[in-house]
Design a protein around this motif. Structure first.
Motif, PDB file in Angstrom:
ATOM      1  N   SER B 238      40.699  38.703  56.465  1.00 63.89           N
ATOM      2  CA  SER B 238      42.029  38.642  55.872  1.00 63.89           C
ATOM      3  C   SER B 238      42.027  37.732  54.641  1.00 63.89           C
ATOM      4  N   LYS B 240      39.531  36.811  52.737  1.00 65.24           N
ATOM      5  CA  LYS B 240      38.754  37.358  51.622  1.00 65.24           C
ATOM      6  C   LYS B 240      39.412  38.602  51.034  1.00 65.24           C
ATOM      7  N   THR B 241      40.178  39.330  51.865  1.00 69.16           N
ATOM      8  CA  THR B 241      40.941  40.457  51.333  1.00 69.16           C
ATOM      9  C   THR B 241      42.002  39.943  50.364  1.00 69.16           C
ATOM     10  N   MET B 242      42.654  38.831  50.724  1.00 68.90           N
ATOM     11  CA  MET B 242      43.625  38.212  49.811  1.00 68.90           C
ATOM     12  C   MET B 242      42.967  37.895  48.481  1.00 68.90           C
ATOM     13  N   GLU B 243      41.824  37.233  48.540  1.00 68.20           N
ATOM     14  CA  GLU B 243      41.118  36.851  47.310  1.00 68.20           C
ATOM     15  C   GLU B 243      40.789  38.077  46.465  1.00 68.20           C
ATOM     16  N   GLY B 244      40.296  39.114  47.134  1.00 69.97           N
ATOM     17  CA  GLY B 244      39.929  40.340  46.426  1.00 69.97           C
ATOM     18  C   GLY B 244      41.142  41.030  45.823  1.00 69.97           C
ATOM     19  N   THR B 245      42.262  41.012  46.538  1.00 63.52           N
ATOM     20  CA  THR B 245      43.472  41.668  46.049  1.00 63.52           C
ATOM     21  C   THR B 245      43.991  40.951  44.806  1.00 63.52           C
ATOM     22  N   VAL B 246      43.955  39.631  44.851  1.00 61.89           N
ATOM     23  CA  VAL B 246      44.393  38.838  43.702  1.00 61.89           C
ATOM     24  C   VAL B 246      43.525  39.153  42.484  1.00 61.89           C
ATOM     25  N   LYS B 247      42.228  39.198  42.686  1.00 61.83           N
ATOM     26  CA  LYS B 247      41.319  39.519  41.572  1.00 61.83           C
ATOM     27  C   LYS B 247      41.625  40.904  41.016  1.00 61.83           C
ATOM     28  N   TYR B 248      41.836  41.848  41.926  1.00 64.08           N
ATOM     29  CA  TYR B 248      42.153  43.214  41.502  1.00 64.08           C
ATOM     30  C   TYR B 248      43.411  43.236  40.638  1.00 64.08           C
ATOM     31  N   ILE B 249      44.449  42.559  41.112  1.00 63.54           N
ATOM     32  CA  ILE B 249      45.728  42.586  40.395  1.00 63.54           C
ATOM     33  C   ILE B 249      45.587  41.928  39.020  1.00 63.54           C
ATOM     34  N   ALA B 251      42.912  41.591  37.214  1.00 62.30           N
ATOM     35  CA  ALA B 251      42.091  42.439  36.344  1.00 62.30           C
ATOM     36  C   ALA B 251      42.908  43.621  35.835  1.00 62.30           C
ATOM     37  N   PHE B 252      43.713  44.193  36.724  1.00 66.00           N
ATOM     38  CA  PHE B 252      44.552  45.336  36.349  1.00 66.00           C
ATOM     39  C   PHE B 252      45.533  44.935  35.250  1.00 66.00           C
ATOM     40  N   ILE B 281      46.836  30.364  43.671  1.00 60.61           N
ATOM     41  CA  ILE B 281      45.991  31.162  44.554  1.00 60.61           C
ATOM     42  C   ILE B 281      44.511  30.993  44.264  1.00 60.61           C
TER      43      ILE B 281
END
Lengths: 341, 341
Positions: B238, B240-249, B251-252, B281
């Motif tokens: 969970s 690391k999913t948060m971290e990845g989601t933040v990076k995705y957003i 970058a987008f 974050i």
């Protein structure tokens, strides 16, 4: 003519989401080769139908069912017994009987899973279907499964998910050799549970699979992975964590933007970018998770779907029907030389 | 004078992150009551130290250790055996011997956990320490545990996590009666595993705890929960999913902002808001996860921490030492009438 069976009563919003959702779909898409069979309380449906003449025109039949909401029981047999006569059960049966090509429901996930497996049957070598989602990542899309249909998974099931996920990515994302990763709490071979370790050992021996090994939560959206394989417990928590994180970020930014005039102006200028972001990650727009591994097409719509969400779940079902999804998955699985025991 | 033992060699970047990190901490904070004991390869440390005169001034002693990196073994006893003489082992021993008040390391999580438990010991009624993180949510902060120290957890352990998390929220977030939720794949009582069900039954009977029941991944950051309790596997995925989601957003959005002139201008106007979001974050700024449930203070820094990350892990350790964290947790636990078996 393709036919889609719709569980009109399922989900938190029931008919007040499903019927407007169907109306949205019909109004916005080419439906020349599609008709819909509705399952639900006939009197309720006809009461609402007056508002939606386009739906009437494309609705093949309305099947009267009881309006009981079906929940998953501890024992599948009880779910099946209690389910009879409900809109979900009857809609799935319709597909099982060959009268429709796909079913869509926003009802209880566990019940949908049990009934779909019982009524539609699974493909050869597949024990239980998996709930699949196509999520956005930095470079495009990523297939993730399972998202809650199987809370605990044997290594064999995880391997089956990997095979099915690979097939989904090949068919839907048009990636010839998808990179498949097994979700874990570290990338080192020594990390994780015995089940994950056993699945790893099988997966690395499968020819025709680009298995990249263990991946972490940070890798889901990083664009380096095409298929994320996990058990339904972790998958569900991960997916919902993503949703929550997105909500948190958007709420944080909104508060910041409205705090001063320059940021308000800045927001207006960048609005389009935010809308694109919201659309890309909107769970309503990404709604419609196929249960993969069944002999027919069954699409689970979010329990709290609104009309937009239900519309998109219908779109997934239609797309899958038109692309002969099941036989494509079946032949992708058959092409694999190594099958899990 | 408070003393902090630092594992200088641990983590992906080792000394090139830890020493500049310590320098950042000393340069930016009041260190009149704090001194640091460094553990690592003496010649390497002195070679780097020339660049950081402020560090020299606040460093109490440098302890020469071998520069072997310690990984977690399958068996704790082997980890302990292999660990002797490494910077991580010696830094923890220093605290165990009463020569320092807290230890900070970016080394292997599993090894840090095993050695901390072995050398420092756990509090009464606590089987194993948990890795805790304080994360941002819509209304402030949320305590989440376990984040990877315990991959599979009995119901008793989950109850212990709830008690410890409650104490952390009371002490660090100053919330008198924190709302405690148990992470699951649905909020209905019937959902989830047997272990979760059993933990639920115990938790709802604990007086002096505002147990809100099962929560989902979407609830972590929604501001309605102060303590998220989960096993280390789901917690790690969970987080690391948060971290990845933040990076995705991010970058987008970046891609979107640089696509046209108006959005570029808009970005400049809203930059401050993004910086605040990023800071809130940033895993480096949130770095420093205490292992809670030990008799002494042990802070785990991210394996890939840079200088900023290590600086913040030191800050957590200093804060905990100054607030007599361990005895506060101990008395919070003692105040609970009902103890898990």
């Amino acid at each position: 003519m393709k036919r889609i069976a719709l569980d009109i009563m399922g989900g938190d919003l029931g008919i007040s989401a499903s019927l407007p959702g169907l109306n949205r779909y019909i109004s916005g898409n080419d439906c020349s080769d599609v008709a819909f069979d509705l399952f639900g309380d006939e009197s309720e449906i006809s009461r609402h139908m007056a508002q939606f003449p386009a739906v009437s025109a494309h609705t093949h039949t309305v099947h009267n069912t009881n309006s009981n909401v079906i929940l998953a029981s501890e024992k599948p047999a009880i779910t099946v017994k209690k389910g009879r006569g409900t809109s979900m059960f009857e809609a799935i049966s319709h597909v099982a009987d060959g009268k429709a090509d796909a079913v869509v429901s926003s009802g209880n996930t566990g019940a949908f899973m049990v009934l779909s497996k019982f009524l539609l049957g699974t493909l050869e070598h597949i024990d239980r279907p998996a709930l699949v989602s196509i999520l956005p990542n930095i470079n495009g899309k990523v297939v993730m499964l399972d998202l809650g249909a199987n809370t605990s998974c044997s290594s064999t099931k995880l391997v089956q998910f990997a095979l099915m996920g690979q097939a989904v990515a090949q068919i839907l994302l048009k990636i010839p050799s998808p990179r498949v990763g097994l979700l874990n709490i570290g990338t080192e071979r020594s990390k994780g549970t015995e089940t994950l370790e056993a699945a790893y050992t099988i997966l690395e021996q499968i020819e025709h699979m680009d298995f990249v090994g263990f991946i972490e939560g940070t890798d889901i959206a990083n664009g380096q992975i095409d298929v994320v394989v996990t058990d339904g417990f972790s998958g569900n928590i991960s997916l919902k964590t993503m949703e929550g994180t997105v909500k948190y970020i958007l709420a944080f930014l909104k508060r910041g933007f409205f705090a001063s005039l320059p940021t308000k102006i800045g927001y207006l200028l960048t609005r389009r970018v935010f809308q694109a972001l919201k659309d890309g990650i909107d769970p309503r727009i990404n709604n419609g998770a196929p249960l993969v591994g069944l002999k027919k097409i069954a699409v689970k719509s979010h329990g709290n779907s609104d009309a937009l969400g239900f519309e998109n779940a219908i779109a997934v079902a239609v797309k899958f029907v038109r692309s002969n999804f099941v036989s494509s998955v079946e032949s992708a699985l058959a092409r694999m030389k190594e099958k899990p025991e």
